[in-house]
Design a protein around this motif. Sequence first.
Motif, PDB file in Angstrom:
ATOM      1  N   THR A  41       0.705  -1.384  -0.194  1.00  0.00           N
ATOM      2  CA  THR A  41      -0.007  -0.011  -0.121  1.00  0.00           C
ATOM      3  C   THR A  41       0.877   1.354  -0.149  1.00  0.00           C
ATOM      4  OG1 THR A  41      -0.064  -0.152   2.460  1.00  0.00           O
ATOM      5  CG2 THR A  41      -1.844  -1.241   1.384  1.00  0.00           C
ATOM      6  N   ASP A  42       2.052   1.032   0.383  1.00  0.00           N
ATOM      7  CA  ASP A  42       3.108   2.081   0.150  1.00  0.00           C
ATOM      8  C   ASP A  42       4.338   1.760  -0.638  1.00  0.00           C
ATOM      9  OD1 ASP A  42       1.642   3.909   1.799  1.00  0.00           O
ATOM     10  OD2 ASP A  42       2.450   2.941   3.718  1.00  0.00           O
ATOM     11  N   SER A  43       5.271   2.775  -0.942  1.00  0.00           N
ATOM     12  CA  SER A  43       6.494   2.141  -1.336  1.00  0.00           C
ATOM     13  C   SER A  43       7.442   1.401  -0.537  1.00  0.00           C
ATOM     14  CB  SER A  43       7.306   3.537  -2.202  1.00  0.00           C
ATOM     15  OG  SER A  43       6.529   3.782  -3.092  1.00  0.00           O
ATOM     16  N   LEU A  44       7.645   0.319  -0.778  1.00  0.00           N
ATOM     17  CA  LEU A  44       8.489  -0.417   0.280  1.00  0.00           C
ATOM     18  C   LEU A  44       9.679  -1.176  -0.174  1.00  0.00           C
ATOM     19  CD1 LEU A  44       5.497  -2.696   1.677  1.00  0.00           C
ATOM     20  CD2 LEU A  44       6.520  -0.413   2.954  1.00  0.00           C
ATOM     21  N   SER A  45      10.896  -1.067   0.625  1.00  0.00           N
ATOM     22  CA  SER A  45      12.096  -1.562   0.185  1.00  0.00           C
ATOM     23  C   SER A  45      12.209  -2.873   1.281  1.00  0.00           C
ATOM     24  CB  SER A  45      13.308  -0.657   0.712  1.00  0.00           C
ATOM     25  OG  SER A  45      13.196  -0.395   1.945  1.00  0.00           O
ATOM     26  N   GLN A  46      11.296  -3.292   2.201  1.00  0.00           N
ATOM     27  CA  GLN A  46      11.188  -4.263   2.932  1.00  0.00           C
ATOM     28  C   GLN A  46      10.149  -4.665   3.538  1.00  0.00           C
ATOM     29  OE1 GLN A  46      14.250  -3.092   5.585  1.00  0.00           O
ATOM     30  NE2 GLN A  46      12.772  -2.177   6.873  1.00  0.00           N
ATOM     31  N   ILE A  47       9.531  -5.858   3.873  1.00  0.00           N
ATOM     32  CA  ILE A  47       8.540  -6.324   4.390  1.00  0.00           C
ATOM     33  C   ILE A  47       8.932  -6.583   5.750  1.00  0.00           C
ATOM     34  CG2 ILE A  47       6.579  -8.043   4.556  1.00  0.00           C
ATOM     35  CD1 ILE A  47       5.965  -5.976   2.398  1.00  0.00           C
ATOM     36  N   VAL A  48       8.207  -6.170   6.986  1.00  0.00           N
ATOM     37  CA  VAL A  48       8.139  -6.550   8.219  1.00  0.00           C
ATOM     38  C   VAL A  48       7.202  -7.498   8.558  1.00  0.00           C
ATOM     39  CG1 VAL A  48       8.478  -5.848  10.746  1.00  0.00           C
ATOM     40  CG2 VAL A  48       9.555  -4.462   8.963  1.00  0.00           C
ATOM     41  N   LEU A  49       7.158  -8.616   9.041  1.00  0.00           N
ATOM     42  CA  LEU A  49       6.092  -9.569   9.535  1.00  0.00           C
ATOM     43  C   LEU A  49       6.332  -9.922  10.916  1.00  0.00           C
ATOM     44  CD1 LEU A  49       6.606 -12.225   6.335  1.00  0.00           C
ATOM     45  CD2 LEU A  49       4.812 -10.624   7.005  1.00  0.00           C
ATOM     46  N   ASP A  50       5.516 -10.469  11.733  1.00  0.00           N
ATOM     47  CA  ASP A  50       5.627 -11.184  12.909  1.00  0.00           C
ATOM     48  C   ASP A  50       6.034 -12.476  12.906  1.00  0.00           C
ATOM     49  OD1 ASP A  50       4.303  -8.424  14.305  1.00  0.00           O
ATOM     50  OD2 ASP A  50       2.699  -9.034  13.220  1.00  0.00           O
ATOM     51  N   ALA A  51       7.084 -12.703  13.921  1.00  0.00           N
ATOM     52  CA  ALA A  51       7.642 -14.110  13.821  1.00  0.00           C
ATOM     53  C   ALA A  51       8.356 -14.069  15.092  1.00  0.00           C
ATOM     54  CB  ALA A  51       8.592 -14.414  12.568  1.00  0.00           C
ATOM     55  N   SER A  52       8.154 -15.131  16.049  1.00  0.00           N
ATOM     56  CA  SER A  52       8.625 -15.068  17.334  1.00  0.00           C
ATOM     57  C   SER A  52       9.966 -15.659  17.152  1.00  0.00           C
ATOM     58  CB  SER A  52       7.891 -15.907  18.279  1.00  0.00           C
ATOM     59  OG  SER A  52       8.400 -16.295  19.414  1.00  0.00           O
ATOM     60  N   TRP A  53      10.910 -15.480  18.421  1.00  0.00           N
ATOM     61  CA  TRP A  53      12.065 -15.947  18.091  1.00  0.00           C
ATOM     62  C   TRP A  53      11.934 -17.652  18.289  1.00  0.00           C
ATOM     63  CZ3 TRP A  53      12.861 -19.346  22.365  1.00  0.00           C
ATOM     64  CH2 TRP A  53      12.036 -19.140  23.493  1.00  0.00           C
ATOM     65  N   GLU A  54      10.996 -18.169  18.607  1.00  0.00           N
ATOM     66  CA  GLU A  54      10.571 -19.632  18.783  1.00  0.00           C
ATOM     67  C   GLU A  54      10.663 -20.270  17.147  1.00  0.00           C
ATOM     68  OE1 GLU A  54       7.449 -19.365  22.409  1.00  0.00           O
ATOM     69  OE2 GLU A  54       6.730 -18.878  20.314  1.00  0.00           O
ATOM     70  N   LEU A  55      10.495 -19.142  16.220  1.00  0.00           N
ATOM     71  CA  LEU A  55      10.598 -19.802  14.834  1.00  0.00           C
ATOM     72  C   LEU A  55      11.937 -19.577  14.385  1.00  0.00           C
ATOM     73  CD1 LEU A  55       7.338 -18.383  13.551  1.00  0.00           C
ATOM     74  CD2 LEU A  55       7.626 -20.544  14.721  1.00  0.00           C
ATOM     75  N   ARG A  56      12.461 -20.703  13.685  1.00  0.00           N
ATOM     76  CA  ARG A  56      13.633 -20.682  13.009  1.00  0.00           C
ATOM     77  C   ARG A  56      13.583 -20.503  11.570  1.00  0.00           C
ATOM     78  NH1 ARG A  56      16.494 -25.551  13.663  1.00  0.00           N
ATOM     79  NH2 ARG A  56      15.659 -26.126  11.561  1.00  0.00           N
ATOM     80  N   ILE A  57      14.066 -19.455  11.035  1.00  0.00           N
ATOM     81  CA  ILE A  57      13.605 -19.220   9.371  1.00  0.00           C
ATOM     82  C   ILE A  57      14.900 -20.189   8.592  1.00  0.00           C
ATOM     83  CG2 ILE A  57      13.255 -17.634   7.611  1.00  0.00           C
ATOM     84  CD1 ILE A  57      11.466 -17.635   9.944  1.00  0.00           C
ATOM     85  N   ASP A  58      14.272 -21.164   7.872  1.00  0.00           N
ATOM     86  CA  ASP A  58      15.103 -22.004   6.989  1.00  0.00           C
ATOM     87  C   ASP A  58      15.338 -21.358   5.667  1.00  0.00           C
ATOM     88  OD1 ASP A  58      15.218 -24.100   9.187  1.00  0.00           O
ATOM     89  OD2 ASP A  58      13.200 -24.410   8.598  1.00  0.00           O
ATOM     90  N   SER A  59      14.646 -20.884   5.146  1.00  0.00           N
ATOM     91  CA  SER A  59      14.795 -20.057   3.893  1.00  0.00           C
ATOM     92  C   SER A  59      13.532 -19.295   3.415  1.00  0.00           C
ATOM     93  CB  SER A  59      15.058 -20.952   2.660  1.00  0.00           C
ATOM     94  OG  SER A  59      13.898 -21.905   2.605  1.00  0.00           O
ATOM     95  N   ILE A  60      13.708 -18.336   2.729  1.00  0.00           N
ATOM     96  CA  ILE A  60      12.620 -17.346   2.219  1.00  0.00           C
ATOM     97  C   ILE A  60      12.981 -17.015   0.734  1.00  0.00           C
ATOM     98  CG2 ILE A  60      11.542 -14.931   2.425  1.00  0.00           C
ATOM     99  CD1 ILE A  60      12.425 -14.720   5.118  1.00  0.00           C
TER     100      ILE A  60
END
Length: 292
Positions: A41-60
């Motif tokens: 809805t705005d010009s963005l260079s990044q996306i901020v999502l909610d994710a707890s430290w309990e989640l390990r991100i394996d890949s995006i």
Amino acid sequence: VFPTKRGYQVVSYNLLLDWRPVFHNQSQVFRGMSIITVSATDSLSQIVLDASWELRIDSIRIMGQTIAPTPQPIGDSITVPLGLDPPSIGTPFNIQIFYTRTKDSNDGMYFYAGGSGSSEDLAYTMSEPLDAHKWMPCNDAPYNKANSAISIIVPAGRSAQSNGTLQSVDTLTDGSLQFNWVSDRSIATYLMCANASTWVEWRDYYHRVSNPLDSIPVVYFAWPADFARMVDTTVKDYYGIRNTPRMMEAFSKLFGEYPFEQYGQIPLQPFGYGGMEHQTMTSLDRQVFFGW
């Protein structure tokens, strides 16, 4: 405090939860994959999502391109860069996130082994008011309603429930089952849910006030031992649910027609609440079902 509005809208979540290790290891640790469709809805260079430290991100991956290095949650959020050519305002794009929930305790996602207050092994989520990000990356704010499809993989002999209607049950090569649910209306993250155990399932019907020929399934679940107790009298004597279709009729007359394609009620124990109004799949303390 609810998160402030961000410069994007989540259009849909397509979520896969592999709960085989939950039941095999009797733990809250599992792997998941989410395809989040976003519209800026705005010009963005990044996306901020909610994710707890309990989640390990394996890949995006964003639109098929892997993000490197892989961003990780800091606090309760994760920042995903959009690269040198970010999508334009109003153009939907996909963020595919592979992740592992690493915390082996009850917080947002719960597991109880049979005999520890449960008649059967039981896994479920409870997100109200802001705990969905403890079991899936998301925009965990009630202002952002999105379409939702949730698939849950469980070992053979178990079944899994979520919001909306069950589209299919797939048998995987190891004999496990994948239950595929799709919401028929948009939903806030705190109203999304996943449940799995060994259930008996049966149903009643609500006939719409606005069209009595339109029958809405009202689906019930119970542990086999509870169902055996209940049918010693009749299904209608199952205290906590016996009047549900008549309640739906009364509320539809008072407040407007029930808007969804199905309604379900599922008993949970241990459960720290009397009930939780997950959209189309209400979680109820098992004791309520028997009038305790």
